[in-house]
Scaffold this active site. Structure first.
Site, mmCIF file in Angstrom:
data_model
loop_
_atom_site.group_PDB
_atom_site.id
_atom_site.type_symbol
_atom_site.label_atom_id
_atom_site.label_comp_id
_atom_site.label_asym_id
_atom_site.label_seq_id
_atom_site.Cartn_x
_atom_site.Cartn_y
_atom_site.Cartn_z
ATOM 1 N N GLN A 64 -5.337 -3.235 -11.216
ATOM 2 C CA GLN A 64 -3.929 -3.675 -11.141
ATOM 3 C C GLN A 64 -3.792 -5.025 -10.439
ATOM 4 O O GLN A 64 -2.741 -5.657 -10.514
ATOM 5 C CB GLN A 64 -3.086 -2.624 -10.414
ATOM 6 N N GLY B 296 8.480 -5.331 -3.255
ATOM 7 C CA GLY B 296 8.894 -4.894 -4.596
ATOM 8 C C GLY B 296 8.891 -6.024 -5.612
ATOM 9 O O GLY B 296 9.696 -6.023 -6.549
ATOM 10 N N SER B 297 7.975 -6.981 -5.485
ATOM 11 C CA SER B 297 7.965 -8.157 -6.389
ATOM 12 C C SER B 297 7.927 -7.774 -7.861
ATOM 13 O O SER B 297 8.388 -8.517 -8.710
ATOM 14 C CB SER B 297 6.735 -9.022 -6.155
ATOM 15 N N LEU B 298 7.339 -6.606 -8.145
ATOM 16 C CA LEU B 298 7.226 -6.174 -9.551
ATOM 17 C C LEU B 298 8.287 -5.140 -9.904
ATOM 18 O O LEU B 298 8.233 -4.514 -10.964
ATOM 19 C CB LEU B 298 5.825 -5.586 -9.803
ATOM 20 N N ASP C 21 0.068 -4.947 3.543
ATOM 21 C CA ASP C 21 1.297 -4.366 4.095
ATOM 22 C C ASP C 21 1.226 -2.849 4.049
ATOM 23 O O ASP C 21 0.945 -2.258 3.000
ATOM 24 C CB ASP C 21 2.511 -4.857 3.293
ATOM 25 N N THR D 85 0.804 -1.239 0.000
ATOM 26 C CA THR D 85 0.000 0.000 0.000
ATOM 27 C C THR D 85 0.832 1.283 0.000
ATOM 28 O O THR D 85 0.314 2.346 0.325
ATOM 29 C CB THR D 85 -0.943 0.034 1.224
ATOM 30 N N TRP D 86 2.092 1.153 -0.363
ATOM 31 C CA TRP D 86 2.935 2.364 -0.385
ATOM 32 C C TRP D 86 2.361 3.388 -1.376
ATOM 33 O O TRP D 86 2.144 4.556 -1.041
ATOM 34 C CB TRP D 86 4.372 1.966 -0.757
ATOM 35 N N TYR E 165 3.819 5.756 5.014
ATOM 36 C CA TYR E 165 3.273 5.799 3.645
ATOM 37 C C TYR E 165 2.203 6.891 3.562
ATOM 38 O O TYR E 165 1.147 6.793 4.200
ATOM 39 C CB TYR E 165 2.679 4.446 3.232
ATOM 40 N N ALA F 130 -0.335 -2.106 -5.401
ATOM 41 C CA ALA F 130 -1.420 -1.716 -6.319
ATOM 42 C C ALA F 130 -2.191 -0.566 -5.708
ATOM 43 O O ALA F 130 -2.353 -0.485 -4.501
ATOM 44 C CB ALA F 130 -2.346 -2.907 -6.566
HETATM 45 P P1 NAP Z 1 5.894 -3.160 -6.726
HETATM 46 O O1 NAP Z 1 4.915 -4.034 -6.068
HETATM 47 O O2 NAP Z 1 7.118 -3.773 -7.235
HETATM 48 O O3 NAP Z 1 5.212 -2.344 -7.905
HETATM 49 C C1 NAP Z 1 4.019 -1.653 -7.667
HETATM 50 C C2 NAP Z 1 3.679 -0.758 -8.828
HETATM 51 O O4 NAP Z 1 3.601 -1.498 -10.034
HETATM 52 C C3 NAP Z 1 2.289 -0.166 -8.668
HETATM 53 O O5 NAP Z 1 2.265 0.961 -7.853
HETATM 54 C C4 NAP Z 1 1.920 0.122 -10.095
HETATM 55 O O6 NAP Z 1 2.528 1.342 -10.491
HETATM 56 C C5 NAP Z 1 2.559 -1.023 -10.847
HETATM 57 N N1 NAP Z 1 1.586 -2.113 -11.061
HETATM 58 C C6 NAP Z 1 1.079 -2.976 -10.160
HETATM 59 N N2 NAP Z 1 0.251 -3.847 -10.742
HETATM 60 C C7 NAP Z 1 0.216 -3.522 -12.041
HETATM 61 C C8 NAP Z 1 -0.474 -4.058 -13.165
HETATM 62 N N3 NAP Z 1 -1.286 -5.103 -13.067
HETATM 63 N N4 NAP Z 1 -0.267 -3.471 -14.358
HETATM 64 C C9 NAP Z 1 0.564 -2.420 -14.493
HETATM 65 N N5 NAP Z 1 1.238 -1.872 -13.459
HETATM 66 C C10 NAP Z 1 1.060 -2.415 -12.245
HETATM 67 O O7 NAP Z 1 6.366 -1.959 -5.803
HETATM 68 P P2 NAP Z 1 6.160 -1.480 -4.344
HETATM 69 O O8 NAP Z 1 4.756 -0.990 -4.160
HETATM 70 O O9 NAP Z 1 7.289 -0.597 -4.048
HETATM 71 O O10 NAP Z 1 6.353 -2.760 -3.445
HETATM 72 C C11 NAP Z 1 5.247 -3.499 -2.964
HETATM 73 C C12 NAP Z 1 5.002 -3.195 -1.513
HETATM 74 O O11 NAP Z 1 6.122 -3.588 -0.720
HETATM 75 C C13 NAP Z 1 4.823 -1.707 -1.150
HETATM 76 O O12 NAP Z 1 3.577 -1.209 -1.538
HETATM 77 C C14 NAP Z 1 5.053 -1.770 0.322
HETATM 78 O O13 NAP Z 1 3.912 -2.278 0.974
HETATM 79 C C15 NAP Z 1 6.210 -2.760 0.411
HETATM 80 N N6 NAP Z 1 7.526 -2.088 0.447
HETATM 81 C C16 NAP Z 1 8.219 -2.119 1.598
HETATM 82 C C17 NAP Z 1 9.448 -1.485 1.700
HETATM 83 C C18 NAP Z 1 10.188 -1.562 3.004
HETATM 84 O O14 NAP Z 1 11.146 -0.792 3.206
HETATM 85 N N7 NAP Z 1 9.841 -2.452 3.871
HETATM 86 C C19 NAP Z 1 9.968 -0.793 0.602
HETATM 87 C C20 NAP Z 1 9.260 -0.802 -0.590
HETATM 88 C C21 NAP Z 1 8.043 -1.466 -0.657
HETATM 89 P P3 NAP Z 1 1.664 2.588 -11.013
HETATM 90 O O15 NAP Z 1 0.453 2.655 -10.156
HETATM 91 O O16 NAP Z 1 2.537 3.759 -10.908
HETATM 92 O O17 NAP Z 1 1.331 2.257 -12.421
#
Ligand code: NAP
Length: 332
Positions: A286, A204-206, A51, A19-20, A56, A281
């Site tokens: 998404q 950051g799976s994506l 999460d 949910t970042w 955030y 997301a």
């Molecule tokens: P991510 O999951 O790798 O990527 C998320 C981004 O990908 C979304 O915001 C969206 O970007 C795009 N996306 C997602 N689904 C999609 C789809 N079906 N089609 C096209 N684009 C799509 O990145 P993340 O949000 O950084 O990481 C996931 C989570 O991990 C975070 O939300 C947070 O909860 C956690 N996290 C934790 C830390 C920590 O320090 N512990 C650090 C980073 C993240 P757009 O909306 O811009 O298009």
């Protein structure tokens, strides 16, 4: 949806909602209606783990999630995994603070924003070099005894830091960055977690959307989006290399009747030690692809092919240090 047993015995979904971006901060803003719909869609799809972090959106993600969990049924379905230890001021500056005083204040603020009386998994967001690990660990242990939290996690910790934490408090989970392009945690953190029955929430799976295949060399990001200036993977030659790898991964995924996002998240889930992959997301659409991650696996040949694609396109993988918040209040 696939499920796993979290190390304290509760059942959690193997895909968690990140949910970042819902908070808008470092993601170029937010749309509350879309975000609420995304959370409710996640629950409908069987994604129970959500999460969050206090920081955030400077508290906004937690407030929006509370609005989305508008019934007892929805709250009970959700496993809320929020974080403390990164704080902010009215000027929007953020820094680490793992002191007992800060964590005590933060848990009460998070409970208020989340409109709940317990957090399912409470995580220390970043280690704080100014504060000995004993201090946050003992504070988290006390919160567990008091019933304000139900499990303890750390994030961005190395193995030495986890070992030290475990002298003073239980440790149920660790949250490292982990995806096809960011694999440092494979060396020590994942094997240690597996050996000690510590659940792993991979973030950051994506790779911030890179692994969805939607970007090209001309992609632009709004002012204040982490991908615009901070993340070096999205800069010039680096981006070219990463996009070349994504292109080949996409072709491989299509041969399997999957999207590249599904392949990327399946890969995370198929790694030893991983409990849950976080899928960031901020709109319900998404999440639709997340359903196609379950019910199949990558075999050894697939894994080898993926390695060849990555090695062939990304000679020097870039890490995640750009994400680390400063340990002191930034000057100015
Ligand atoms: P991510 O999951 O790798 O990527 C998320 C981004 O990908 C979304 O915001 C969206 O970007 C795009 N996306 C997602 N689904 C999609 C789809 N079906 N089609 C096209 N684009 C799509 O990145 P993340 O949000 O950084 O990481 C996931 C989570 O991990 C975070 O939300 C947070 O909860 C956690 N996290 C934790 C830390 C920590 O320090 N512990 C650090 C980073 C993240 P757009 O909306 O811009 O298009």
């Amino acid at each position: 949806m696939e499920y796993a047993q979290f190390s304290n015995g509760i059942k959690v979904s193997r895909i968690g909602l990140g949910t970042w971006a819902i908070g808008g901060w470092l993601w170029g803003g937010t749309n509350e209606q879309d975000a609420i719909a995304a959370v409710q869609k996640a629950l409908d799809m069987g994604i129970s783990l959500i999460d969050l972090a206090a920081v955030y959106g400077y508290g906004l993600s937690e407030e929006i999630i509370a609005k989305a969990l508008d019934t007892r049924e929805r709250r009970d379905k959700a496993i809320l995994a929020t974080k403390a230890g990164v704080v902010w001021n009215s000027g929007g500056q953020v820094w680490r603070d793992a002191s007992a005083k800060s964590i005590r204040r933060e848990i009460d603020d998070s409970l208020k924003r989340l409109k709940t009386d317990y957090v399912d998994i409470y995580q220390l967001h970043w280690p704080d070099p100014k504060v000995p690990i004993q201090e946050p660990a003992e504070t988290f242990a006390a919160l567990l005894k008091e019933g304000k939290i139900r499990a303890i996690g750390v994030s961005n910790f190395n193995v030495e830091q986890m070992k030290e934490w475990m002298h003073y408090a239980p440790l149920h989970s660790v949250q490292p960055p982990y995806n096809l392009f960011e694999r440092e945690s494979e060396e020590e953190v994942l094997p240690f977690a597996e050996k000690h029955n510590i659940s792993v929430l991979a973030y950051g799976s994506l790779c911030r959307g890179l692994l969805t295949g939607k970007f090209n060399e001309k992609s632009e990001f709004p002012e204040g989006d982490i991908r615009q200036s901070m993340d070096p993977k999205f800069h010039k030659q680096n981006l070219k290399n990463y996009l070349a790898a994504v292109g080949q991964l996409k072709a491989m995924a299509e041969e399997k009747g999957r999207s590249v996002s599904q392949l990327a998240v399946r890969w995370v889930l198929d790694q030893p030690g991983v409990t849950t992959a976080l899928w960031g997301a901020r709109r319900p659409d998404q999440l639709l692809e997340a359903a196609g991650v379950s019910g199949w696996k990558l075999n050894r040949k697939d894994m080898e092919r993926i390695e060849r694609i990555i090695d062939g396109n990304i000679p020097s993988p870039l890490g995640t240090s750009f994400m680390a918040p400063p340990s002191e209040v930034p000057a100015g």
